[in-house]
Design a protein around this motif. Structure first.
Motif, PDB file in Angstrom:
ATOM      1  N   ALA A   1       0.855  -1.188   0.000  1.00 17.35           N
ATOM      2  CA  ALA A   1       0.000   0.000   0.000  1.00 17.35           C
ATOM      3  C   ALA A   1       0.890   1.238   0.000  1.00 17.35           C
ATOM      4  O   ALA A   1       1.883   1.289   0.728  1.00 17.35           O
ATOM      5  CB  ALA A   1      -0.899   0.009   1.228  1.00 17.35           C
ATOM      6  N   THR A   2       0.539   2.202  -0.815  1.00 23.02           N
ATOM      7  CA  THR A   2       1.266   3.467  -0.832  1.00 23.02           C
ATOM      8  C   THR A   2       0.376   4.558  -0.265  1.00 23.02           C
ATOM      9  O   THR A   2      -0.837   4.555  -0.460  1.00 23.02           O
ATOM     10  CB  THR A   2       1.719   3.854  -2.248  1.00 23.02           C
ATOM     11  N   LEU A   3       1.008   5.465   0.434  1.00 22.12           N
ATOM     12  CA  LEU A   3       0.312   6.617   1.001  1.00 22.12           C
ATOM     13  C   LEU A   3       0.655   7.828   0.155  1.00 22.12           C
ATOM     14  O   LEU A   3       1.833   8.169  -0.004  1.00 22.12           O
ATOM     15  CB  LEU A   3       0.758   6.854   2.445  1.00 22.12           C
ATOM     16  N   GLU A   4      -0.363   8.457  -0.409  1.00 25.79           N
ATOM     17  CA  GLU A   4      -0.189   9.685  -1.177  1.00 25.79           C
ATOM     18  C   GLU A   4      -0.750  10.849  -0.377  1.00 25.79           C
ATOM     19  O   GLU A   4      -1.837  10.754   0.194  1.00 25.79           O
ATOM     20  CB  GLU A   4      -0.963   9.627  -2.497  1.00 25.79           C
ATOM     21  N   VAL A   5       0.002  11.916  -0.354  1.00 27.82           N
ATOM     22  CA  VAL A   5      -0.464  13.167   0.234  1.00 27.82           C
ATOM     23  C   VAL A   5      -0.330  14.214  -0.864  1.00 27.82           C
ATOM     24  O   VAL A   5       0.760  14.433  -1.391  1.00 27.82           O
ATOM     25  CB  VAL A   5       0.351  13.561   1.477  1.00 27.82           C
ATOM     26  N   ASN A   6      -1.464  14.813  -1.215  1.00 29.45           N
ATOM     27  CA  ASN A   6      -1.509  15.788  -2.307  1.00 29.45           C
ATOM     28  C   ASN A   6      -0.835  15.238  -3.569  1.00 29.45           C
ATOM     29  O   ASN A   6       0.007  15.892  -4.184  1.00 29.45           O
ATOM     30  CB  ASN A   6      -0.899  17.123  -1.876  1.00 29.45           C
ATOM     31  N   ASP A   7      -1.193  13.999  -3.904  1.00 30.73           N
ATOM     32  CA  ASP A   7      -0.744  13.311  -5.124  1.00 30.73           C
ATOM     33  C   ASP A   7       0.740  12.957  -5.148  1.00 30.73           C
ATOM     34  O   ASP A   7       1.287  12.653  -6.209  1.00 30.73           O
ATOM     35  CB  ASP A   7      -1.103  14.115  -6.375  1.00 30.73           C
ATOM     36  N   THR A   8       1.396  12.976  -4.010  1.00 26.87           N
ATOM     37  CA  THR A   8       2.802  12.599  -3.921  1.00 26.87           C
ATOM     38  C   THR A   8       2.935  11.431  -2.944  1.00 26.87           C
ATOM     39  O   THR A   8       2.434  11.505  -1.820  1.00 26.87           O
ATOM     40  CB  THR A   8       3.662  13.778  -3.416  1.00 26.87           C
ATOM     41  N   VAL A   9       3.615  10.361  -3.356  1.00 24.20           N
ATOM     42  CA  VAL A   9       3.832   9.213  -2.469  1.00 24.20           C
ATOM     43  C   VAL A   9       4.802   9.628  -1.370  1.00 24.20           C
ATOM     44  O   VAL A   9       5.914  10.086  -1.647  1.00 24.20           O
ATOM     45  CB  VAL A   9       4.383   7.997  -3.257  1.00 24.20           C
ATOM     46  N   VAL A  10       4.350   9.477  -0.122  1.00 29.06           N
ATOM     47  CA  VAL A  10       5.171   9.861   1.030  1.00 29.06           C
ATOM     48  C   VAL A  10       5.362   8.712   2.016  1.00 29.06           C
ATOM     49  O   VAL A  10       6.050   8.867   3.018  1.00 29.06           O
ATOM     50  CB  VAL A  10       4.586  11.087   1.766  1.00 29.06           C
ATOM     51  N   GLY A  11       4.759   7.553   1.725  1.00 27.28           N
ATOM     52  CA  GLY A  11       4.899   6.423   2.625  1.00 27.28           C
ATOM     53  C   GLY A  11       4.398   5.157   1.990  1.00 27.28           C
ATOM     54  O   GLY A  11       3.798   5.175   0.907  1.00 27.28           O
ATOM     55  N   TYR A  12       4.657   4.055   2.675  1.00 26.74           N
ATOM     56  CA  TYR A  12       4.188   2.758   2.195  1.00 26.74           C
ATOM     57  C   TYR A  12       4.070   1.786   3.366  1.00 26.74           C
ATOM     58  O   TYR A  12       4.633   2.010   4.438  1.00 26.74           O
ATOM     59  CB  TYR A  12       5.140   2.185   1.135  1.00 26.74           C
ATOM     60  N   ALA A  13       3.360   0.715   3.118  1.00 26.99           N
ATOM     61  CA  ALA A  13       3.278  -0.385   4.070  1.00 26.99           C
ATOM     62  C   ALA A  13       3.163  -1.677   3.280  1.00 26.99           C
ATOM     63  O   ALA A  13       2.600  -1.698   2.183  1.00 26.99           O
ATOM     64  CB  ALA A  13       2.074  -0.226   4.995  1.00 26.99           C
ATOM     65  N   THR A  14       3.709  -2.753   3.845  1.00 25.55           N
ATOM     66  CA  THR A  14       3.545  -4.084   3.267  1.00 25.55           C
ATOM     67  C   THR A  14       2.856  -4.950   4.310  1.00 25.55           C
ATOM     68  O   THR A  14       3.085  -4.801   5.515  1.00 25.55           O
ATOM     69  CB  THR A  14       4.885  -4.702   2.838  1.00 25.55           C
ATOM     70  N   PHE A  15       2.008  -5.854   3.845  1.00 30.12           N
ATOM     71  CA  PHE A  15       1.200  -6.657   4.760  1.00 30.12           C
ATOM     72  C   PHE A  15       0.775  -7.947   4.071  1.00 30.12           C
ATOM     73  O   PHE A  15       0.825  -8.061   2.853  1.00 30.12           O
ATOM     74  CB  PHE A  15      -0.031  -5.871   5.213  1.00 30.12           C
ATOM     75  N   GLY A  16       0.332  -8.917   4.871  1.00 27.64           N
ATOM     76  CA  GLY A  16      -0.134 -10.195   4.331  1.00 27.64           C
ATOM     77  C   GLY A  16      -0.354 -11.182   5.447  1.00 27.64           C
ATOM     78  O   GLY A  16      -0.529 -10.802   6.611  1.00 27.64           O
ATOM     79  N   ALA A  17      -0.314 -12.464   5.094  1.00 27.33           N
ATOM     80  CA  ALA A  17      -0.479 -13.526   6.085  1.00 27.33           C
ATOM     81  C   ALA A  17       0.725 -13.525   7.023  1.00 27.33           C
ATOM     82  O   ALA A  17       1.860 -13.299   6.592  1.00 27.33           O
ATOM     83  CB  ALA A  17      -0.610 -14.881   5.400  1.00 27.33           C
ATOM     84  N   SER A  18       0.482 -13.782   8.289  1.00 28.26           N
ATOM     85  CA  SER A  18       1.565 -13.811   9.264  1.00 28.26           C
ATOM     86  C   SER A  18       2.614 -14.854   8.872  1.00 28.26           C
ATOM     87  O   SER A  18       2.289 -15.942   8.402  1.00 28.26           O
ATOM     88  CB  SER A  18       1.020 -14.146  10.649  1.00 28.26           C
ATOM     89  N   ARG A  19       3.876 -14.504   9.104  1.00 31.40           N
ATOM     90  CA  ARG A  19       4.986 -15.420   8.821  1.00 31.40           C
ATOM     91  C   ARG A  19       5.193 -16.411   9.952  1.00 31.40           C
ATOM     92  O   ARG A  19       5.998 -17.332   9.818  1.00 31.40           O
ATOM     93  CB  ARG A  19       6.266 -14.621   8.601  1.00 31.40           C
ATOM     94  N   MET A  20       4.469 -16.242  11.057  1.00 24.82           N
ATOM     95  CA  MET A  20       4.621 -17.144  12.197  1.00 24.82           C
ATOM     96  C   MET A  20       3.901 -18.459  11.913  1.00 24.82           C
ATOM     97  O   MET A  20       2.733 -18.452  11.505  1.00 24.82           O
ATOM     98  CB  MET A  20       4.058 -16.494  13.465  1.00 24.82           C
ATOM     99  N   ARG A  21       4.593 -19.538  12.128  1.00 21.61           N
ATOM    100  CA  ARG A  21       4.038 -20.864  11.879  1.00 21.61           C
ATOM    101  C   ARG A  21       2.760 -21.077  12.689  1.00 21.61           C
ATOM    102  O   ARG A  21       2.712 -20.832  13.880  1.00 21.61           O
ATOM    103  CB  ARG A  21       5.063 -21.929  12.243  1.00 21.61           C
ATOM    104  N   GLY A  22       1.706 -21.500  12.005  1.00 20.76           N
ATOM    105  CA  GLY A  22       0.441 -21.821  12.660  1.00 20.76           C
ATOM    106  C   GLY A  22      -0.416 -20.620  13.038  1.00 20.76           C
ATOM    107  O   GLY A  22      -1.488 -20.780  13.599  1.00 20.76           O
ATOM    108  N   CYS A  23       0.055 -19.434  12.737  1.00 17.36           N
ATOM    109  CA  CYS A  23      -0.686 -18.225  13.100  1.00 17.36           C
ATOM    110  C   CYS A  23      -1.698 -17.895  12.005  1.00 17.36           C
ATOM    111  O   CYS A  23      -1.360 -17.866  10.828  1.00 17.36           O
ATOM    112  CB  CYS A  23       0.276 -17.060  13.289  1.00 17.36           C
ATOM    113  N   LYS A  24      -2.924 -17.661  12.394  1.00 16.96           N
ATOM    114  CA  LYS A  24      -3.998 -17.352  11.435  1.00 16.96           C
ATOM    115  C   LYS A  24      -4.279 -15.855  11.367  1.00 16.96           C
ATOM    116  O   LYS A  24      -5.341 -15.433  10.952  1.00 16.96           O
ATOM    117  CB  LYS A  24      -5.287 -18.095  11.822  1.00 16.96           C
ATOM    118  N   ARG A  25      -3.321 -15.059  11.772  1.00 14.83           N
ATOM    119  CA  ARG A  25      -3.495 -13.611  11.782  1.00 14.83           C
ATOM    120  C   ARG A  25      -2.836 -12.982  10.563  1.00 14.83           C
ATOM    121  O   ARG A  25      -1.992 -13.575   9.915  1.00 14.83           O
ATOM    122  CB  ARG A  25      -2.877 -13.019  13.042  1.00 14.83           C
ATOM    123  N   GLY A  26      -3.214 -11.754  10.302  1.00 15.75           N
ATOM    124  CA  GLY A  26      -2.508 -10.974   9.301  1.00 15.75           C
ATOM    125  C   GLY A  26      -1.283 -10.360   9.946  1.00 15.75           C
ATOM    126  O   GLY A  26      -1.163 -10.319  11.174  1.00 15.75           O
TER     127      GLY A  26
END
Length: 169
Positions: free
Chosen positions: A65-90
């Motif tokens: 995900a990118t964060l735009e402020v006044n049409d300029t990218v100023v941040g980002y985040a990455t996310f998905g399934a947890s990398r922890m074994r057996g964890c059902k969380r994001g």
């Protein structure tokens, strides 16, 4: 007359964002981790995340995900399934904002957007990790309602650093 209107939005990352994402990463990491991660290793990590790396990251399985402020990218985040074994969380893998835009509420906006996207994927909560020495991040996650659930040590550039895991149910 000056306008106080700020247009902020979170959207999916695009290949055309690669160059600016590399710059956001570089600026945010230098500010965040200088004095925490050994300097030479920090610079190698930043160099690794060049424009070509970000072009590939747009196509990765996890969300970008990118964060735009006044049409300029100023941040980002990455996310998905947890990398922890057996964890059902994001999991929120990364969340970074240009230093010039930190402390203005944009981090919370990006965080909540990613949290909403993970909720839509029907995960059973959320986890994220932060270096314990990164007080700004640990305070941020605490204020967002995250509670510590684990601590681990990781070796970065030959230095042992402690990470804390935060959880939301």
């Amino acid at each position: 007359m000056l306008s106080s209107t700020v247009n902020a939005r979170v959207r999916k990352g695009r290949i055309s964002d690669a160059e600016v994402l590399a710059q956001v990463f570089s600026d945010a990491w230098r500010q965040t981790y200088r004095g925490i991660i050994p300097g030479t290793h920090l610079e190698l990590m930043i160099d690794h995340r060049d424009t070509a790396w970000w072009r590939r990251a747009v196509h990765a399985r996890h969300g970008l995900a990118t964060l735009e402020v006044n049409d300029t990218v100023v941040g980002y985040a990455t996310f998905g399934a947890s990398r922890m074994r057996g964890c059902k969380r994001g999991e929120l893998f990364e969340l970074y904002i240009l230093p010039s835009h930190q402390g203005l509420g944009f981090g919370e906006y990006l965080f909540e957007s990613c949290r909403h996207r993970l909720d839509k994927r029907n995960y059973r909560g959320l986890v994220t990790w932060a270096l314990t020495a990164n007080q700004r991040a640990t305070d941020f996650y605490w204020r967002r309602g995250g509670r510590p659930f684990a601590e681990v040590r990781d070796s970065v550039g030959g230095q042992r650093l402690q990470k804390i895991g935060f959880s939301w149910t």
